[in-house]
Write a protein that holds these residues in place. Structure first.
Motif, short mmCIF file in Angstrom:
data_model
loop_
_atom_site.label_atom_id
_atom_site.label_comp_id
_atom_site.label_asym_id
_atom_site.label_seq_id
_atom_site.Cartn_x
_atom_site.Cartn_y
_atom_site.Cartn_z
N THR A 107 0.59 -1.12 0.00
CA THR A 107 0.06 -0.14 0.00
C THR A 107 0.65 1.41 0.21
O THR A 107 0.34 2.40 -0.49
N MET A 146 -11.46 -8.43 -5.45
CA MET A 146 -11.57 -7.92 -3.86
C MET A 146 -12.12 -9.01 -3.02
O MET A 146 -11.31 -9.54 -2.42
N SER A 149 -8.77 -11.22 -3.24
CA SER A 149 -7.46 -11.15 -2.53
C SER A 149 -7.30 -11.08 -1.61
O SER A 149 -6.65 -10.93 -0.73
N THR A 161 -13.74 -6.68 2.81
CA THR A 161 -14.22 -6.15 1.92
C THR A 161 -15.49 -6.25 0.78
O THR A 161 -16.28 -5.83 0.01
N TRP A 165 -18.71 -4.90 -0.94
CA TRP A 165 -19.11 -4.13 -2.42
C TRP A 165 -20.22 -4.96 -2.91
O TRP A 165 -20.76 -4.42 -3.60
N GLY A 210 -8.35 4.38 -5.63
CA GLY A 210 -8.90 2.76 -5.15
C GLY A 210 -10.81 3.08 -4.90
O GLY A 210 -11.74 2.76 -5.56
N ALA A 214 -13.45 1.40 -6.78
CA ALA A 214 -14.58 1.08 -6.20
C ALA A 214 -16.10 1.44 -6.52
O ALA A 214 -17.07 0.90 -6.77
N ASN A 312 -16.06 2.71 3.84
CA ASN A 312 -14.34 2.13 3.60
C ASN A 312 -13.29 3.03 4.25
O ASN A 312 -13.63 4.61 3.53
N SER A 316 -7.91 0.70 3.46
CA SER A 316 -8.21 -0.01 2.75
C SER A 316 -8.91 0.27 0.85
O SER A 316 -8.01 -0.25 0.17
N LEU A 317 -8.87 1.72 0.81
CA LEU A 317 -9.54 2.67 -0.86
C LEU A 317 -8.21 2.20 -1.15
O LEU A 317 -7.98 1.56 -2.41
N VAL A 320 -6.42 -0.45 -2.93
CA VAL A 320 -7.33 -1.50 -3.92
C VAL A 320 -6.45 -1.59 -5.35
O VAL A 320 -6.50 -2.50 -6.22
#
Length: 533
Positions: A107, A146, A149, A161, A165, A210, A214, A312, A316-317, A320
């Motif tokens: 990240t 997602m 993952s 997540t 979603w 991200g 989403a 989120n 988290s985002l 992505v």
């Protein structure tokens, strides 16, 4: 020849005098007739070395730090622009500094490397590859990635997540004119946490990317970043990055010629800790007082303005894009058990080397403290480590070998939360820490439910009575039982995690530090905190 210099402009570096160092560099290089290009990057997360000054050489970036304005003249005189090792602040190649070299950065792979305001620099470092791949997929395909993952919410709840979603993707809006929403929770209020802020200040485009992905996944065309008011530098950087994303056609209509659209805005909170709770955040975002909503319905079904909403956390985002860029399996290969990928652990408190450490799940608390934190700042033995923010448990030494993953922590009755790690040495009063947990809830409760609003107030009062009783050699057994019952009531009856988790640090003190609780030799320190009528 022009030499590139890198000096962070994130909040931590600024608080340590980075702007003054920048002015000194500009002045001194002008006097010396040296040509430099000073790039204000984000921090690498090694906060104990800030301000960290890097110079670009043929071998890579060479680091010096922590640099003050008084060091600038000698650094330049001793060959810093050539990467000289003569100066006492020389740290060698940045990537080889042990604190950084031992991490597994996914990240935060660009943090401290790119210019956070330069979208071309982001693209140059593999930015928007995930978005490009997502534009070729259906919403369901993105959601499936997602799920594979294994990414779970990094805000603390650790909810999968992909499942969240999927719920929003399947949900229907109340009318054809309504739409779904993406809401980024950037109200990072836990003590000892700063990973959200660092990603927003060091790599804001990863968060923007991200959020857009989403939106593509669930069919939303509007997003909001709910940012805490205490982050003005992050606000400034985000607004600049969003404007650049619009200009580059990554936001707005017809994203990269795909006929897809997405709009994004930043909304600033008003300093309420409770607005870190997702339903309270949504109330605030709608212009109302930040009160917790009863659940169900979940925000995924009826969220912002009553419509299906993804809520989120920042991390988290921001994670992505790498999942969509390198594949779900690539990310899933990191971690252990049901805790997949990496988590940015944040070292704070009485720690010698504070900063951010991104590692795959599975390492232990003791390993992080010893390998990265270099133990306490005071040099005294560690007594307790609080993990998971102000409502997290105080862990004794017997629990420091617990693997850092959600299930292992849950098994011993504690939470990993947002990854904040706060260290205390043996001078700490655990009585004071237990009292602080209740007092924190008194101040930050939204007041909607009685167990949280009244329970926390009574909690402070009971602890104060126990302290007074101890001072007068009176028995405290009945008060101890009352505190236990009060904690049970708050856990079972509170509407949200604010009241439900407040007893966690109190219980951990009573269970693991019973010799220090109330009978603590430092109880006189606590007595000073007691409110006198």
């Amino acid at each position: 020849m022009t030499t590139n210099l890198y000096l962070p402009m994130d909040t931590t570096a600024l608080s340590m005098g980075a702007d003054d160092v920048a002015k000194a560099l500009e002045f001194q290089t002008s006097v010396n007739q040296q040509t430099v290009n000073l790039i204000r990057n984000g921090s690498r997360g090694m906060f104990y070395l800030e301000p960290l000054l890097e110079v670009e050489t043929e071998l890579g970036r060479v680091a010096y730090g922590p640099v003050s304005i008084n060091d600038v003249e000698s650094l330049l005189a001793q060959g810093m622009l050539e990467g000289s090792a003569e100066h006492s602040l020389y740290l060698g190649l940045t990537e080889e500094i042990p604190y950084l070299a031992k991490q597994q950065r996914l990240t935060f792979q660009r943090a401290g490397i790119i210019d956070p305001l330069n979208i071309d620099d982001y693209i140059k470092h593999e930015g928007f590859i995930g978005l490009s791949n997502a534009l070729k997929l259906s919403g369901q395909d993105i959601v499936d990635e997602m799920k594979v993952s294994g990414l779970r919410g990094r805000g603390g709840a650790a909810f999968p997540t992909g499942i969240k979603w999927q719920t929003v993707l399947d949900a229907k809006t109340t009318s054809a004119e309504e739409q779904k929403y993406i809401v980024c929770n950037a109200d990072e209020g836990d003590s000892g946490t700063f990973s959200d802020r660092l990603i927003m200040e060091a790599d804001p485009f990863s968060l923007i990317e991200g959020i857009i992905i989403a939106g593509l996944a669930v069919g939303a065309t509007q997003g909001y970043i709910y940012l805490r008011s205490e982050y003005p530098q992050a606000h400034k950087i985000l607004e600049h990055a969003i404007a650049s994303a619009y200009q580059g056609h990554y936001l707005g209509d017809n994203i990269q010629g795909s006929k897809q659209s997405f709009d994004l805005e930043v909304r600033v909170g008003a300093g309420a800790y409770i607005c870190g709770e997702e339903t309270s955040l949504l109330e605030s975002l709608e212009g109302k007082r930040g009160l917790v909503r009863a659940k169900p319905p979940l925000p995924a079904i009826e969220g912002l303005f009553g419509q299906p909403t993804i809520v989120n956390n920042v991390i988290s985002l921001a994670t992505v894009p790498i999942i969509l860029a390198k594949g779900a399996q690539y990310y899933q290969d990191y971690g252990i058990g049901r805790s997949r990928g990496t988590l940015p652990f944040q070292l704070a408190g009485n720690i010698k080397q504070g900063g951010l450490v991104e590692l795959a799940f599975g390492t232990t608390l003791a390993d992080i403290i010893n390998d990265f934190g270099a133990k306490t700042y005071t040099g005294k033995p560690m007594k307790a480590i609080q993990v998971g923010g102000p409502l997290g448990a105080y862990l004794p030494e017997s629990q420091w070998q617990t693997p850092l993953d959600y299930e292992a922590f849950s098994a011993i009755g504690v939470v990993l939360g947002h990854g904040g790690i706060v260290v205390f040495d043996n001078s700490v009063s655990m009585t004071a820490q237990a009292r602080f947990a209740m007092e924190f809830c008194v101040v930050e409760s939204c007041g909607k439910c009685t167990p949280c609003r009244i329970g926390s107030t009574r909690g402070v009062e009971v602890i104060d009575k126990m302290i007074t009783a101890h001072e007068h050699d009176e028995p405290t057994e009945a008060l101890n039982e009352l505190l236990v019952d009060l904690c049970d009531t708050m856990i079972d009856g509170s509407l949200c995690a604010m009241g439900g988790m407040t007893p966690i640090p109190v219980r951990s003190v009573m269970q693991h530090f019973s010799d220090d609780f109330i009978t603590d030799a430092t109880f006189q320190q606590v007595k000073k905190l007691m409110v006198k009528e």
